[in-house]
Write a protein that holds these residues in place. Structure first.
Motif, mmCIF file in Angstrom:
data_model
loop_
_atom_site.group_PDB
_atom_site.id
_atom_site.type_symbol
_atom_site.label_atom_id
_atom_site.label_comp_id
_atom_site.label_asym_id
_atom_site.label_seq_id
_atom_site.Cartn_x
_atom_site.Cartn_y
_atom_site.Cartn_z
ATOM 1 N N PRO A 91 3.453 19.936 -20.683
ATOM 2 C CA PRO A 91 3.732 21.052 -19.785
ATOM 3 C C PRO A 91 3.440 20.650 -18.351
ATOM 4 N N SER A 92 4.345 20.950 -17.477
ATOM 5 C CA SER A 92 4.135 20.625 -16.079
ATOM 6 C C SER A 92 4.243 21.890 -15.261
ATOM 7 N N VAL A 93 3.590 21.872 -14.159
ATOM 8 C CA VAL A 93 3.609 23.021 -13.280
ATOM 9 C C VAL A 93 4.779 22.862 -12.313
ATOM 10 N N PRO A 94 5.458 23.936 -12.004
ATOM 11 C CA PRO A 94 6.538 23.818 -11.031
ATOM 12 C C PRO A 94 5.958 23.427 -9.673
ATOM 13 N N PRO A 95 6.766 22.860 -8.783
ATOM 14 C CA PRO A 95 6.240 22.421 -7.501
ATOM 15 C C PRO A 95 5.746 23.577 -6.634
ATOM 16 N N GLU A 96 6.162 24.809 -6.949
ATOM 17 C CA GLU A 96 5.730 25.955 -6.156
ATOM 18 C C GLU A 96 5.501 27.159 -7.055
ATOM 19 N N THR A 97 4.384 27.855 -6.825
ATOM 20 C CA THR A 97 4.096 29.088 -7.546
ATOM 21 C C THR A 97 3.669 30.153 -6.543
ATOM 22 N N TRP B 98 -7.016 25.571 -14.943
ATOM 23 C CA TRP B 98 -5.612 25.896 -14.702
ATOM 24 C C TRP B 98 -4.997 24.809 -13.848
ATOM 25 N N ARG B 99 -3.688 24.640 -13.937
ATOM 26 C CA ARG B 99 -2.969 23.591 -13.215
ATOM 27 C C ARG B 99 -2.475 24.143 -11.879
ATOM 28 N N VAL B 100 -2.811 23.435 -10.800
ATOM 29 C CA VAL B 100 -2.477 23.867 -9.450
ATOM 30 C C VAL B 100 -1.144 23.254 -9.039
ATOM 31 N N ALA B 101 -0.263 24.092 -8.525
ATOM 32 C CA ALA B 101 1.029 23.614 -8.029
ATOM 33 C C ALA B 101 0.829 22.938 -6.670
ATOM 34 N N ARG B 102 1.796 22.144 -6.294
ATOM 35 C CA ARG B 102 1.759 21.467 -5.002
ATOM 36 C C ARG B 102 1.720 22.501 -3.865
ATOM 37 N N THR B 103 2.493 23.584 -4.017
ATOM 38 C CA THR B 103 2.540 24.651 -3.021
ATOM 39 C C THR B 103 2.321 25.976 -3.726
ATOM 40 N N THR B 104 1.383 26.771 -3.200
ATOM 41 C CA THR B 104 1.109 28.094 -3.747
ATOM 42 C C THR B 104 1.229 29.110 -2.627
ATOM 43 N N ARG B 105 1.992 30.152 -2.882
ATOM 44 C CA ARG B 105 2.142 31.242 -1.921
ATOM 45 C C ARG B 105 1.383 32.447 -2.463
ATOM 46 N N VAL B 106 0.515 33.011 -1.611
ATOM 47 C CA VAL B 106 -0.339 34.126 -2.007
ATOM 48 C C VAL B 106 -0.003 35.314 -1.119
ATOM 49 N N TYR B 107 0.313 36.454 -1.761
ATOM 50 C CA TYR B 107 0.638 37.683 -1.043
ATOM 51 C C TYR B 107 -0.397 38.733 -1.416
ATOM 52 N N SER B 108 -1.020 39.329 -0.380
ATOM 53 C CA SER B 108 -2.046 40.330 -0.617
ATOM 54 C C SER B 108 -1.770 41.539 0.263
ATOM 55 N N VAL B 109 -1.388 42.653 -0.359
ATOM 56 C CA VAL B 109 -1.137 43.900 0.359
ATOM 57 C C VAL B 109 -2.119 44.923 -0.188
ATOM 58 N N MET B 110 -3.136 45.222 0.595
ATOM 59 C CA MET B 110 -4.194 46.153 0.191
ATOM 60 C C MET B 110 -4.796 45.765 -1.156
#
Length: 188
Positions: A57-63, A78-90
Motif C-alpha cells: 500500500p502506498s500513500v498518494p502524493p497528496e492528501t 500512519w503514512r505521511v503523504a509528500r503534501t498534506t493540505r489541512v482545512y480548519s473552519v471553526m
C-alpha cells in the motif's frame, strides 16, 4: 457481428476486442438445461500475474484533512503523504508526526484556517520551517522535548499557513510525551 454474419455470441463481452493474453473474454454461461459452461482456462502469463503478491500500500502524493465545526486528529502509526493540505473552519486539526511513517525526507503541509486551529507535533531533530500569515491569529513553534534525543532519521517539515482568526502551532515533543498544561508552562 461474427465472421458468418450472425450476431455476436451472448457469452462475449460486447464492444470489447479479444486480447491475445486473455483469449476471447468468455464469461460463464448457464444453458437452458441448467449446466454452466466455463470459459477457457487462463493463459500461463495471466495466471502468474494473478498469483503475484499485491503491491504494497502506498500513500498518494497528496492528501487532505478537513475540520468544520469539529476536530480532526491523526496520530500513532500512519503514512505521511509528500503534501498534506489541512482545512480548519471553526474546528481543530492535530497532526502528530512522532510515530508516522515517511516516504520522503521533505514533507509539505499547507494549513488553511478560519477561526480554527492547526497543531503539528514533531519529534526532536526534525527541521521545521513555519511560514505564511494569520490575520488575528498566531504562528508558533515551541520545543517542549525533555530529552532532546533526535529520531534516527530526521526529516524536514515545511508548513505554509494562511488564516483568519486561527492559530498554527508546531510543538516538538518526545515520543509518548504529553504536552504540558498551560498553567505548568506559565510557571517554568
Amino acid at each position: 457481428m461474427t465472421a458468418h454474419g450472425g450476431p455476436e455470441p451472448q457469452d462475449r463481452i460486447p464492444h470489447r476486442p479479444a486480447t491475445p493474453e486473455l483469449g476471447d473474454d468468455r464469461m460463464p454461461v448457464i444453458r437452458p438445461d441448467g449446466v454452466i459452461e466455463q470459459p477457457p482456462p487462463v493463459s500461463g502469463e495471466v495466471a502468474r500475474r494473478q498469483q503475484a503478491s499485491p503491491p504494497s500500500p502506498s500513500v498518494p502524493p497528496e492528501t487532505s484533512l478537513t475540520a468544520v465545526l469539529g476536530d480532526c486528529r491523526r496520530e500513532g502509526l500512519w503514512r505521511v503523504a509528500r503534501t498534506t493540505r489541512v482545512y480548519s473552519v471553526m474546528g481543530d486539526v492535530v497532526l502528530d508526526l512522532r510515530q508516522a511513517v515517511f516516504d520522503d525526507d521533505l514533507v509539505q503541509i499547507y494549513a488553511y484556517t478560519m477561526m480554527g486551529d492547526v497543531k503539528v507535533i514533531v519529534p526532536p531533530g526534525f527541521e521545521v520551517h513555519l511560514r505564511g500569515f494569520s490575520l488575528l491569529g498566531d504562528l508558533k513553534h515551541k520545543d517542549h522535548s525533555e530529552t532532546g534525543t533526535p529520531v534516527e532519521r530526521p526529516r524536514t517539515v515545511v508548513i505554509t499557513c494562511s488564516g483568519v482568526m486561527g492559530d498554527v502551532k508546531v510543538k516538538t515533543l518526545d515520543v509518548g510525551q504529553v504536552e504540558p498544561k498551560w498553567w505548568k508552562r506559565r510557571k517554568g
